[in-house]
Design an enzyme around this catalytic site. Structure first.
Site, PDB file in Angstrom:
ATOM      1  N   LYS A  60       0.670  -1.397   0.070  1.00 42.44           N
ATOM      2  CA  LYS A  60       0.008   0.114  -0.006  1.00 42.44           C
ATOM      3  C   LYS A  60       0.912   1.263  -0.005  1.00 42.44           C
ATOM      4  O   LYS A  60       0.476   2.378  -0.601  1.00 42.44           O
ATOM      5  CB  LYS A  60      -0.928  -0.229   1.119  1.00 42.44           C
ATOM      6  CG  LYS A  60      -2.048  -1.009   1.100  1.00 42.44           C
ATOM      7  CD  LYS A  60      -3.243  -0.754   1.442  1.00 42.44           C
ATOM      8  CE  LYS A  60      -4.308  -1.639   1.384  1.00 42.44           C
ATOM      9  NZ  LYS A  60      -4.162  -2.849   2.119  1.00 42.44           N
TER      10      LYS A  60
ATOM     11  N   GLU B 174      -9.261   6.221   4.210  1.00 39.99           N
ATOM     12  CA  GLU B 174      -9.792   5.247   5.128  1.00 39.99           C
ATOM     13  C   GLU B 174      -9.193   3.933   4.979  1.00 39.99           C
ATOM     14  O   GLU B 174      -8.197   3.760   4.365  1.00 39.99           O
ATOM     15  CB  GLU B 174     -11.621   4.827   4.064  1.00 39.99           C
ATOM     16  CG  GLU B 174     -11.028   4.030   2.920  1.00 39.99           C
ATOM     17  CD  GLU B 174     -10.137   4.446   1.885  1.00 39.99           C
ATOM     18  OE1 GLU B 174     -10.028   5.569   1.570  1.00 39.99           O
ATOM     19  OE2 GLU B 174      -9.298   3.535   1.233  1.00 39.99           O
TER      20      GLU B 174
ATOM     21  N   SER C  72       1.381  -9.627  -1.254  1.00 43.59           N
ATOM     22  CA  SER C  72       1.003  -8.518  -0.877  1.00 43.59           C
ATOM     23  C   SER C  72       1.463  -7.827   0.409  1.00 43.59           C
ATOM     24  O   SER C  72       1.709  -6.802   0.583  1.00 43.59           O
ATOM     25  CB  SER C  72      -0.378  -8.293  -1.293  1.00 43.59           C
ATOM     26  OG  SER C  72      -1.172  -9.122  -0.200  1.00 43.59           O
TER      27      SER C  72
END
Ligand code: PLP
Length: 419
Positions: free
Chosen positions: A111, A133, A399
Site C-alpha cells: 500500500k 479510509e 502483498s
C-alpha cells in the site's frame, strides 16, 4: 452524470483518438474501462475531483515528481522488492513459483507504493490536510507514515469493528501522529469508513486531499492508484528476465480486495496475451453462504464509492454486508479495471474461503519460512485450483506480511492441533 451521457461524450472526435492510442485496459479520458468506471460524485466534490482529473498525469510525469518518487521508493520503501524463487513451494506444486515480495516494503505491504505517490501529488496541489479510509489498517498505516514523513496533518477513518480486530495497526497510526476516527454506522467496517471519509472531503473541499487506498473511487483514482502500484509488474519483468531469460511469466496470481496489488502486479502484462492474469477473491465461509466477499461471483452492475462497477447488492440495490476473515478483502465491490478484466474474460477470477486461505498461510510459513498476510494467503490458495505445468513460471504477488494477523493465526493454532 449518467452512463449514457458519458458514452456520447466519448464518441466525439478527440476522445475517440485518445482511446485509439491506448491499451484496452487503460481507461478512456472519462475513466471508463469498458462499461465500468467513471465518476459518480456529489456536486460538492466536483471541484476536487476535477482538479485531480485534469492534473494527475501532468504532475506524475514531471521530472521533479518522478525524481522524488523514485528516490523515496528506493531509499524509504526499500524498492525494488525481491522476486524470490520459492523452491520448496515449487516442488510441492510441480511448477516454478516466484514470489514478488511486497511484504518486505516499509510498513509491511504494497500500500505504501501508492501513499508515497499520492502525498507527493497532494503537496504539489497545495493541500495541507490528508484524510484516508482503512480496513485492515494497512492503508491507514501507510498513509499515516507518509504524512509523518512530510509533516502533514492526517485523519484516518476506520470501522469500529476493524479498530477492534486490528488493534496493533491502530496503535501504529496513533504513534505516527494520525488521528483515528471510528466509523460507527452500518457494518462498522471498510465501506462505512469510506462513507465517512467522503463526508469529510465534502466538508473540507479546499485544503484536503483524500488518499484512497485501492483502485476504487471516482476517476481518476482507479487509474492513478494502478499507475502508482504498477511499479510491481515493472520490476517483475526485468527481475524475471534476469532469473529465467524471459520477461513473461505463464501466470500472475494476486488477491483482490479493491484490487490495487493485483492491478500493480498485472499492469505491465495487461496487453501480453500469453500471460494469464488470475485474481483471487475472498469467499469467506463459502461463495453462497451469505458470508462472503466474492464480488465477481455475487455482484451486479452498480455504483459504489464513486464509480460504476460490480457490487454485491440486494434485488433493490442495497449494498450487501461482505465477510472475509481478512479485513483487507472485506469489501462489497471491486475496482472498475477488475470488473472489466472479469467481464472481458482477460482476467480469470477464483475465490478462496477463509479456511482455504488459512491452510495456505500455514503451508507457506512451513515451506518457505514466510508468514503471509491473510489477504495474500488467498492468492496462494489458488495453487490448489489450477492445473500447473512443470516448466511454467508462476508469479504470486505476496502483498503483505502476516504480523498483523498473528492473533487470528494463534486462535487457529489453539483450535486445531494438526495445522
Ligand atoms: C489491503 C490489502 C490487500 C487488499 O487490497 P487491494 O487493493 O486489493 O490490494 C491485500 N493484501 C494486503 C496485505 C493488504 O494490506
Amino acid at each position: 452524470m449518467s452512463y449514457h451521457i458519458t458514452r456520447k461524450l466519448e464518441e466525439q472526435g478527440s476522445a475517440a483518438e485518445y482511446k485509439l492510442s491506448r491499451s484496452n485496459f487503460v481507461p478512456d479520458e472519462n475513466g471508463y474501462y469498458g462499461r465500468f468506471g467513471g465518476a459518480y460524485i456529489p456536486e460538492m466534490l466536483h471541484r476536487n475531483v476535477e482538479e485531480l482529473r485534469t492534473r494527475y498525469l501532468e504532475i506524475m510525469h514531471e521530472p521533479s515528481f518522478q525524481g522524488e518518487y523514485q528516490q523515496l521508493l528506493h531509499d524509504y520503501v526499500g524498492r525494488p522488492t525481491p522476486l524470490y524463487f520459492a523452491e520448496r513451494l515449487s516442488r510441492q506444486y510441480g511448477t516454478q513459483i516466484f514470489l514478488k515480495r511486497e511484504d518486505l516494503c516499509h510498513t509491511g505491504a504494497h500500500k505504501v507504493n501508492n501513499t508515497v505517490g499520492q502525498i507527493l501529488l497532494a503537496l504539489r496541489l497545495g493541500k495541507k490536510r490528508i484524510i484516508a479510509e482503512t480496513g485492515a489498517g494497512q492503508h491507514g498505516v501507510a498513509t499515516a507514515t507518509v504524512c509523518a514523513l512530510k509533516g502533514i496533518e492526517c485523519i484516518v477513518y476506520m470501522g469500529e469493528k476493524d479498530i477492534e480486530r486490528q488493534a496493533p495497526n491502530v496503535a501504529r497510526m496513533k504513534m505516527l501522529g494520525a488521528k483515528v476516527i471510528p466509523a460507527t454506522s452500518g457494518s462498522k467496517t471498510l465501506k462505512d469508513a469510506t462513507n465517512e471519509a467522503i463526508r469529510d472531503w465534502i466538508n473540507n473541499p479546499h485544503d484536503t486531499h483524500y488518499i484512497i487506498g485501492s483502485v476504487v473511487g471516482p476517476h481518476p483514482y482507479p487509474d492513478m492508484v494502478a499507475r502508482f502500484q504498477s511499479v510491481i509488474s515493472k520490476e517483475v519483468r526485468w527481475q524475471l528476465k534476469e532469473k529465467t531469460g524471459s520477461e513473461l511469466p505463464g501466470k500472475v496470481i494476486a488477491c483482490v480486495g479493491g484490487g490495487s496489488n493485483a492491478a500493480g502486479a498485472f499492469y505491465h502484462f495487461l496487453d501480453e496475451k500469453s500471460v494469464e492474469l488470475i485474481a483471487v477473491e475472498a469467499a469467506g465461509e463459502g461463495v453462497h453462504s451469505g458470508k462472503s466477499a466474492a464480488t465477481t461471483q455475487l455482484g451486479r452492475d452498480g455504483v459504489l464509492h464513486g464509480s460504476r462497477s460490480l457490487v454485491m447488492q440486494t434485488e433493490d440495490g442495497q449494498v450487501v454486508e461482505p465477510h472475509s476473515i481478512s479485513a483487507g478483502l472485506d469489501y462489497p465491490g471491486i475496482g472498475p479495471l477488475h470488473a472489466h478484466l472479469f467481464d472481458s474474460g482477460r482476467g480469470r477470477f477464483l475465490s478462496a474461503t477463509d479456511e482455504e486461505a488459512l491452510k495456505a498461510a500455514f503451508e507457506v510459513a512451513k515451506l518457505e519460512g514466510i508468514i503471509p498476510a491473510l489477504e495474500s494467503a488467498h492468492a496462494f490458495s489458488a495453487l490448489n485450483q489450477l492445473e500447473l505445468k512443470k516448466e511454467e513460471t508462476i508469479v504470486i504477488c505476496l502483498s503483505g506480511r502476516g504480523d498483523k494477523d498473528l492473533a487470528t493465526y494463534m486462535r487457529v493454532m489453539e483450535q486445531n492441533d494438526e495445522i
